[in-house]
Design a protein around this motif. Sequence first.
Motif, short mmCIF file in Angstrom:
data_model
loop_
_atom_site.label_atom_id
_atom_site.label_comp_id
_atom_site.label_asym_id
_atom_site.label_seq_id
_atom_site.Cartn_x
_atom_site.Cartn_y
_atom_site.Cartn_z
N ARG A 131 0.85 -1.20 0.00
CA ARG A 131 0.00 0.00 0.00
C ARG A 131 0.88 1.24 0.00
O ARG A 131 1.97 1.23 0.56
CB ARG A 131 -0.92 0.02 1.24
CG ARG A 131 -1.86 -1.15 1.27
CD ARG A 131 -3.04 -0.95 2.21
NE ARG A 131 -3.85 -2.16 2.18
CZ ARG A 131 -4.06 -2.95 3.23
NH1 ARG A 131 -3.57 -2.63 4.41
NH2 ARG A 131 -4.80 -4.04 3.11
N CYS A 132 0.40 2.30 -0.65
CA CYS A 132 1.12 3.58 -0.53
C CYS A 132 0.16 4.73 -0.78
O CYS A 132 -0.97 4.55 -1.24
CB CYS A 132 2.31 3.62 -1.48
SG CYS A 132 1.90 3.73 -3.21
N ARG A 133 0.63 5.92 -0.43
CA ARG A 133 -0.17 7.13 -0.61
C ARG A 133 0.44 7.98 -1.71
O ARG A 133 1.66 8.13 -1.80
CB ARG A 133 -0.21 7.94 0.69
CG ARG A 133 -0.99 7.27 1.79
CD ARG A 133 -1.45 8.28 2.83
NE ARG A 133 -2.28 7.63 3.83
CZ ARG A 133 -1.79 7.16 4.98
NH1 ARG A 133 -0.52 7.33 5.28
NH2 ARG A 133 -2.59 6.57 5.84
N ILE A 134 -0.44 8.53 -2.53
CA ILE A 134 -0.03 9.42 -3.62
C ILE A 134 -0.65 10.78 -3.32
O ILE A 134 -1.86 10.88 -3.13
CB ILE A 134 -0.56 8.88 -4.97
CG1 ILE A 134 -0.03 7.47 -5.24
CG2 ILE A 134 -0.21 9.85 -6.10
CD1 ILE A 134 -0.85 6.72 -6.28
N THR A 135 0.18 11.82 -3.27
CA THR A 135 -0.34 13.14 -2.93
C THR A 135 -0.15 14.11 -4.09
O THR A 135 0.96 14.24 -4.63
CB THR A 135 0.35 13.68 -1.66
OG1 THR A 135 0.10 12.78 -0.60
CG2 THR A 135 -0.20 15.05 -1.29
N ALA A 136 -1.23 14.76 -4.47
CA ALA A 136 -1.17 15.84 -5.46
C ALA A 136 -1.24 17.17 -4.70
O ALA A 136 -1.98 17.28 -3.73
CB ALA A 136 -2.34 15.71 -6.44
N ARG A 137 -0.43 18.14 -5.16
CA ARG A 137 -0.39 19.42 -4.44
C ARG A 137 -0.69 20.60 -5.37
O ARG A 137 -0.51 20.51 -6.58
CB ARG A 137 0.99 19.63 -3.80
CG ARG A 137 1.31 18.57 -2.76
CD ARG A 137 2.61 18.85 -2.02
NE ARG A 137 3.07 17.63 -1.36
CZ ARG A 137 2.55 17.15 -0.22
NH1 ARG A 137 1.55 17.80 0.38
NH2 ARG A 137 2.99 16.03 0.31
N GLY A 138 -1.16 21.69 -4.76
CA GLY A 138 -1.42 22.91 -5.51
C GLY A 138 -1.25 24.10 -4.60
O GLY A 138 -1.04 23.94 -3.39
N PRO B 256 -10.02 30.52 -9.54
CA PRO B 256 -9.26 29.28 -9.75
C PRO B 256 -8.32 29.34 -10.94
O PRO B 256 -7.50 28.45 -11.12
CB PRO B 256 -10.37 28.25 -10.02
CG PRO B 256 -11.45 29.05 -10.68
CD PRO B 256 -11.39 30.43 -10.04
N TRP B 257 -8.41 30.45 -11.75
CA TRP B 257 -7.69 30.48 -13.03
C TRP B 257 -6.19 30.37 -12.86
O TRP B 257 -5.59 31.04 -12.02
CB TRP B 257 -8.04 31.76 -13.80
CG TRP B 257 -9.53 31.90 -13.97
CD1 TRP B 257 -10.32 31.17 -14.81
CD2 TRP B 257 -10.38 32.79 -13.25
NE1 TRP B 257 -11.64 31.56 -14.65
CE2 TRP B 257 -11.70 32.55 -13.71
CE3 TRP B 257 -10.17 33.76 -12.26
CZ2 TRP B 257 -12.80 33.24 -13.21
CZ3 TRP B 257 -11.26 34.44 -11.78
CH2 TRP B 257 -12.57 34.18 -12.26
N GLY B 258 -5.60 29.52 -13.67
CA GLY B 258 -4.15 29.40 -13.68
C GLY B 258 -3.58 28.63 -12.50
O GLY B 258 -2.36 28.50 -12.35
N LYS B 259 -4.46 28.12 -11.64
CA LYS B 259 -3.95 27.39 -10.46
C LYS B 259 -4.22 25.90 -10.63
O LYS B 259 -5.29 25.49 -11.08
CB LYS B 259 -4.65 27.88 -9.18
CG LYS B 259 -4.26 29.29 -8.80
CD LYS B 259 -5.10 29.77 -7.62
CE LYS B 259 -4.83 31.24 -7.34
NZ LYS B 259 -5.96 31.88 -6.64
N THR B 260 -3.23 25.10 -10.22
CA THR B 260 -3.42 23.66 -10.24
C THR B 260 -4.33 23.27 -9.09
O THR B 260 -4.06 23.62 -7.94
CB THR B 260 -2.06 22.94 -10.05
OG1 THR B 260 -1.22 23.32 -11.13
CG2 THR B 260 -2.23 21.44 -10.04
N ASN B 261 -5.41 22.57 -9.41
CA ASN B 261 -6.30 22.06 -8.36
C ASN B 261 -5.95 20.59 -8.12
O ASN B 261 -6.13 19.75 -9.00
CB ASN B 261 -7.76 22.19 -8.80
CG ASN B 261 -8.71 21.77 -7.69
OD1 ASN B 261 -8.36 20.96 -6.82
ND2 ASN B 261 -9.91 22.32 -7.73
N PRO B 262 -5.43 20.27 -6.94
CA PRO B 262 -4.99 18.89 -6.70
C PRO B 262 -6.10 17.86 -6.81
O PRO B 262 -5.83 16.68 -7.07
CB PRO B 262 -4.40 18.93 -5.29
CG PRO B 262 -4.66 20.27 -4.74
CD PRO B 262 -5.14 21.18 -5.83
#
Length: 383
Positions: free
Chosen positions: A176-183, A191-197
């Motif tokens: 098992r592992c965790r995957i994290t997306a960041r913004g 919200p324009w131009g920003k990465t939404n995790p």
Amino acid sequence: MTDVVDLVSQLIRIPSVNPRGRAEPAETPLAEFVADWARRHGMTADLHEVLDGRYNVVVTVPGDSADTILLETHLDTVETEGMTVPPFEPTIRDGLLYGRGSCDAKGPLAVFLTAMAELAAGGPRPHTVTLAGVVDEEHIYRGVLALRDQGINPVGAVIGEPTSLRMVTAHKGCMRCRITARGPGGHSSEPWGKTNPITTAARIVDYLADEYAPALDAKARPLVGPPSLAVTMIDGGSGPNVLPESTTLTIDRRTVAGEDPHQVWGELRDELLRRWPEGVDVAEPHIVDYALETDPEDPFVRSVASVLAGAGHNPEAKGVGHGTDASKIALDGVPCVVFGPGAIAQAHTPAEFVPLDELHAARKVVGELLRSPVLDTKGAQAR
Ligand SMILES: [Zn+2]
């Protein structure tokens, strides 16, 4: 001859509920009982401290050969909350013996002990036989890992677990592992131009489900089928009007023989970082268990199959979904089979039981196996 049913009943009366993270000597009274019982029946027995005053018990009957058969099972049980039968007061009804641990795994433990007592009492002893009753199987396997550190090097091992008298030689592993997306986060109205995790995580989930997981089918093994991957948890967002700064996925990846779990994790991480070079990280894996796949042609495995067939039982090797201590012992190259009375469907249940006829049948099979001069450590002719 000691009656196996009588001994299981005595074992059930000694609570040995796994304390999980708590520092309690949960299995110690049972380990001491087993050591004492073994000594009274002509065997040698030692306790080996694993942690927190918790002991593995190791019982030996020497044979004509130093080649050793290892019988391994666990002393601990799961909890008793919600049980509908008395957990520590063995009850027999309609040919079934009820109580916590009756099938997982005090039934197998009593089978091993009574078979060894008969061996110690006389007759042919072609091999040395060692029984290891270990702690902590129901939590994080610290008992069997300590046993491995002792350097026992048997020619074959029977792992006592409920298998309905089938010879189990394969099961999957689990990573098992965790995957994290960041913004960057921020106000949700801009919200324009920003990465939404959350968006990134959604794309990762799609990739895993649509491309990564289906490709695993090519790695299928005969007894357990293909490896699998499932996203099992998702966690992200702090408020309805806030862009999240992170979103975390948990994945459960079931492995098969031939897959090294660390390598599986490394390849998955590399692929995810190749596709999402920024804003994604993959945490270190948690290796829950290793896959087991014992060579069906190994002389020890053929010996077990031969004894099963001779006793009128199904000798075909079988794969199961759940893990056992066998996968850890097999890491050292020991041929392992999992075998025992009772069904895994009864393990951990509110009315756990073991059928009396299976206890007697398993006792006969193990007794016969320990008497059979069939093994050759060089892998030469089995009978
Ligand atoms: Zn078990």
